[in-house]
Design a protein around this motif. Structure first.
Motif, PDB file in Angstrom:
ATOM      1  N   ILE A  70      15.060 -36.314  56.699  1.00 13.03           N
ATOM      2  CA  ILE A  70      15.961 -35.943  56.161  1.00 13.03           C
ATOM      3  C   ILE A  70      16.960 -37.154  54.938  1.00 13.03           C
ATOM      4  O   ILE A  70      17.669 -36.680  54.212  1.00 13.03           O
ATOM      5  CB  ILE A  70      17.046 -35.146  56.540  1.00 13.03           C
ATOM      6  N   LEU A  73      17.388 -35.987  50.881  1.00 14.11           N
ATOM      7  CA  LEU A  73      18.384 -34.844  50.845  1.00 14.11           C
ATOM      8  C   LEU A  73      19.778 -35.906  50.815  1.00 14.11           C
ATOM      9  O   LEU A  73      20.107 -36.185  51.287  1.00 14.11           O
ATOM     10  CB  LEU A  73      18.448 -34.386  52.008  1.00 14.11           C
ATOM     11  N   PRO A  76      24.536 -31.350  50.058  1.00 12.85           N
ATOM     12  CA  PRO A  76      24.535 -30.517  50.333  1.00 12.85           C
ATOM     13  C   PRO A  76      23.643 -30.063  50.934  1.00 12.85           C
ATOM     14  O   PRO A  76      23.398 -28.729  51.562  1.00 12.85           O
ATOM     15  CB  PRO A  76      24.388 -29.738  48.966  1.00 12.85           C
ATOM     16  N   GLU A  77      22.486 -30.228  50.659  1.00 14.84           N
ATOM     17  CA  GLU A  77      20.904 -30.312  50.929  1.00 14.84           C
ATOM     18  C   GLU A  77      21.239 -30.692  53.143  1.00 14.84           C
ATOM     19  O   GLU A  77      20.310 -29.489  53.806  1.00 14.84           O
ATOM     20  CB  GLU A  77      19.516 -30.925  51.023  1.00 14.84           C
ATOM     21  N   ARG A  78      21.313 -31.198  53.427  1.00 13.29           N
ATOM     22  CA  ARG A  78      21.587 -31.403  54.997  1.00 13.29           C
ATOM     23  C   ARG A  78      22.931 -30.761  55.546  1.00 13.29           C
ATOM     24  O   ARG A  78      21.940 -30.088  56.360  1.00 13.29           O
ATOM     25  CB  ARG A  78      22.011 -33.118  54.965  1.00 13.29           C
ATOM     26  N   ALA A  80      22.286 -27.584  54.117  1.00 13.98           N
ATOM     27  CA  ALA A  80      21.518 -26.662  54.597  1.00 13.98           C
ATOM     28  C   ALA A  80      20.518 -26.862  56.082  1.00 13.98           C
ATOM     29  O   ALA A  80      20.204 -25.712  56.254  1.00 13.98           O
ATOM     30  CB  ALA A  80      21.061 -26.294  53.381  1.00 13.98           C
ATOM     31  N   LYS A  81      20.198 -27.511  56.879  1.00 16.63           N
ATOM     32  CA  LYS A  81      19.530 -28.183  57.580  1.00 16.63           C
ATOM     33  C   LYS A  81      20.225 -28.221  59.001  1.00 16.63           C
ATOM     34  O   LYS A  81      19.890 -28.348  59.629  1.00 16.63           O
ATOM     35  CB  LYS A  81      19.062 -29.132  56.647  1.00 16.63           C
ATOM     36  N   LEU A 109      26.098 -21.508  51.399  1.00 15.48           N
ATOM     37  CA  LEU A 109      24.597 -22.383  51.869  1.00 15.48           C
ATOM     38  C   LEU A 109      23.857 -21.306  51.669  1.00 15.48           C
ATOM     39  O   LEU A 109      24.116 -19.846  51.842  1.00 15.48           O
ATOM     40  CB  LEU A 109      25.048 -22.082  53.431  1.00 15.48           C
ATOM     41  N   LYS A 110      22.306 -21.546  52.029  1.00 16.93           N
ATOM     42  CA  LYS A 110      21.530 -20.168  52.277  1.00 16.93           C
ATOM     43  C   LYS A 110      21.868 -19.123  52.589  1.00 16.93           C
ATOM     44  O   LYS A 110      22.536 -19.447  53.826  1.00 16.93           O
ATOM     45  CB  LYS A 110      19.833 -20.763  52.421  1.00 16.93           C
TER      46      LYS A 110
ATOM     47  N   GLY B 179      28.292 -28.309  51.184  1.00 17.56           N
ATOM     48  CA  GLY B 179      27.001 -27.230  50.490  1.00 17.56           C
ATOM     49  C   GLY B 179      27.408 -26.812  49.062  1.00 17.56           C
ATOM     50  O   GLY B 179      26.552 -26.342  48.241  1.00 17.56           O
ATOM     51  N   ARG B 181      27.444 -27.593  45.127  1.00 18.39           N
ATOM     52  CA  ARG B 181      26.963 -28.629  44.226  1.00 18.39           C
ATOM     53  C   ARG B 181      28.005 -28.632  43.139  1.00 18.39           C
ATOM     54  O   ARG B 181      28.374 -27.920  42.349  1.00 18.39           O
ATOM     55  CB  ARG B 181      25.611 -28.180  44.108  1.00 18.39           C
TER      56      ARG B 181
END
Lengths: 239, 287
Positions: A70, A73, A76-78, A80-81, A109-110, B179, B181
């Motif tokens: 990671i 990354l 924000p991408e972390r 998501a992890k 987040l996703k 999260g 952006r």
């Protein structure tokens, strides 16, 4: 029997401007445990946790979570992890309400990481002092209550690891013990905690593993039970 | 007579409210006062002029199409200019926005010349209500601005985008850790800003002749309104705009109309000396 490794850093170095503040840090964080970083002022503790959160990029070295790299990354991408970060200061949106703070913690987040109603109720159940004041602006909460809200926000995404930057900083002694008890309670739900802390006595009370950082380098990396019995902290801190 | 001036002032303030809110949104998210607000207003007025006069659209449709297109142009300006200087100081970005202002103004001058133009709009008789004279343009302005402000309020208070915009304005690094952006929020902010200033341009173009300096008539008052409301506070900006509009208009009872911007300058000067955070600035929590 040791737990599986959840988070691993391998020879990471990072800093601001020209020089490195931390270098050659390699640690393994076991799943479901509390990993604490202690050290004197200026030892690079905050830099280390910011690198884990993705707010500062490691110049060299790797960071894996469940063996997935990671390090490249962004923050924000972390998130998501499954990495949740609670900063030392400014850890809530002071001009937004408690409810808005909680919503924002997973809204971007996703879909699979967004808080369900059930998760929200579970988190609010853990932090009843904020559950009854959802329309209040977070800036009006006391330091301890803000810290609780910050934890609650971090917990909303059901993270796999919780990064805490000096959770007891600026709190009255009355709240300090309560905060550490809450961290232990959160950990007992199965959540892995990585924490940096100045309050060594309280931190060691709940920690499983300890990294002692001095001058940006690893001085010691041992089970918490060994500190005190076989190592002299004063000597470790002062060299 | 005084009531008529107050009514006219409210309507003038409503035109100011749109660029003032746009100014305060950009300030909240990007931390610089966008000096190009006036020129963006002018550009929006000319875009609607193209669709209204050259393509024969009704002014309503010309305004809608023009403001949507200008929202994309504003995002494009950000990507081409401001993004390159994202982490520079607010003074650098302010000076940069002055450059953008001059470029936009001179593009308008290059294409349309210096002559004054106006929309193709049917002339309507003013209405009389409780002794007040209310013209058609004033009604259109009031309805449009109230509708726009309701939409902006709903976006800011009741949507995920609005929460994210306020979160980035409040604490950008925490927003990243949640999260959100920032670049995506910045693009939305410029889109909304472009849309609001373009609509303000159309309303200003209905109120007076359209020329490349149209925006200069509003820039000082817009800054006064935003500062009065506390920069970064959209609700404060609307109230500030209404106050500036009414005070400027009623000041013409005592001084020649072409000096009325003195009131805005005086308001800015007094506030910066006595209450630099603006009238509503104290309501924001700094820590």
């Amino acid at each position: 029997m040791t737990a599986p490794i959840l988070l691993r850093t391998k020879d990471i170095a990072a800093g601001y401007g020209g020089g490195d503040i931390i270098s050659n840090i390699s640690v393994d964080v076991e799943e479901g445990k509390i990993f604490t970083v202690i050290g004197p002022n200026g030892s690079g503790k905050s830099t280390f946790i910011k690198v884990l959160a993705g707010l500062l990029r490691a110049r060299v070295g790797g960071i894996t979570i469940k063996e997935e790299q990671i390090a490249p990354l962004a923050a924000p991408e972390r998130v998501a992890k499954g990495i949740a970060y609670v900063p030392q200061e400014y850890n809530v949106f002071a001009n937004l309400t408690i409810d808005e703070n909680l919503r924002l913690s997973t809204e971007f987040l996703k879909r699979d990481r967004r808080a369900t109603g059930e998760q929200r109720e579970r988190v609010l159940g853990m932090f009843p002092e904020i559950a009854t004041r959802l329309k209040l602006r977070a800036g009006y909460l006391s330091g301890g209550q803000r810290q609780m809200l910050a934890f609650a926000c971090a917990m909303m995404a059901a993270p796999v690891v919780l990064l805490l930057d000096e959770p007891s900083a600026g709190l009255s002694p009355k709240f300090v013990t309560e905060i550490f008890d809450r961290i232990k309670a959160v950990n007992e739900t199965g959540l892995t905690v990585v924490m940096i802390e100045q309050n060594v006595k309280e931190a060691l009370r709940i920690a499983d593993t300890v990294l002692v950082l001095v001058g940006g380098a690893t001085r010691l990396f041992v089970p918490a039970s060994e500190i005190g019995s076989t190592h002299d902290l004063h000597k470790l801190f002062l060299g | 007579m005084a009531a008529q001036y107050i009514l006219n002032g409210f309507v003038s303030g409503m035109i100011l409210a749109l660029p003032a809110v746009a100014l305060t949104l950009v300030y909240g998210i990007l931390k610089f006062p966008n000096f190009a607000s006036g020129a963006m207003l002018t550009a929006g007025a000319y875009l609607a002029l193209i669709f209204n006069v050259y393509f024969g659209m009704s002014l309503l449709w010309a305004a809608i199409v023009g403001s949507v297109i200008f929202a994309f142009i504003a995002v494009g300006i950000d990507q081409a200019v401001f993004r390159q200087l994202r982490d520079r100081t607010s003074i650098t970005l302010l000076v940069c926005s002055m450059g953008v202002s001059f470029v936009l103004e001179n593009i308008a001058r290059f294409i349309f010349g210096n002559g004054a133009r106006s929309y193709d709009l049917a002339i309507a008789r003013p209405k009389h209500f409780l002794g007040l004279r209310i013209n058609n343009e004033q009604i259109i302005t009031a309805v449009t601005v109230i509708a726009a402000m309701i939409v902006v309020y709903l976006i800011l208070r009741h949507t995920a985008l609005g929460r994210a915009m306020r979160a980035v304005a409040d604490n950008p690094s925490l927003a990243a850790a949640r999260g959100i952006r920032r670049e995506s929020i910045v693009r939305w902010t410029w889109g909304i800003t472009g849309c609001l200033t373009a609509v303000a341009g159309v309303l200003a173009g209905m109120d007076r002749a359209i020329d490349p300096l149209l925006g200069w008539n509003y820039i000082v008052s817009t800054f006064a309104a935003a500062i009065l409301g506390g920069l970064g506070n959209p609700v404060g900006a609307v109230i500030g705009a209404l106050v500036v509009g009414v005070v400027e208009e009623t000041s013409t009872l005592f001084m020649p109309p072409n000096y009325r911007q003195i009131v805005s300058f005086a308001a800015i000067a007094l506030l910066l000396i006595l209450r630099p955070q603006g009238l509503f600035g104290v309501a924001r929590i700094k820590k």
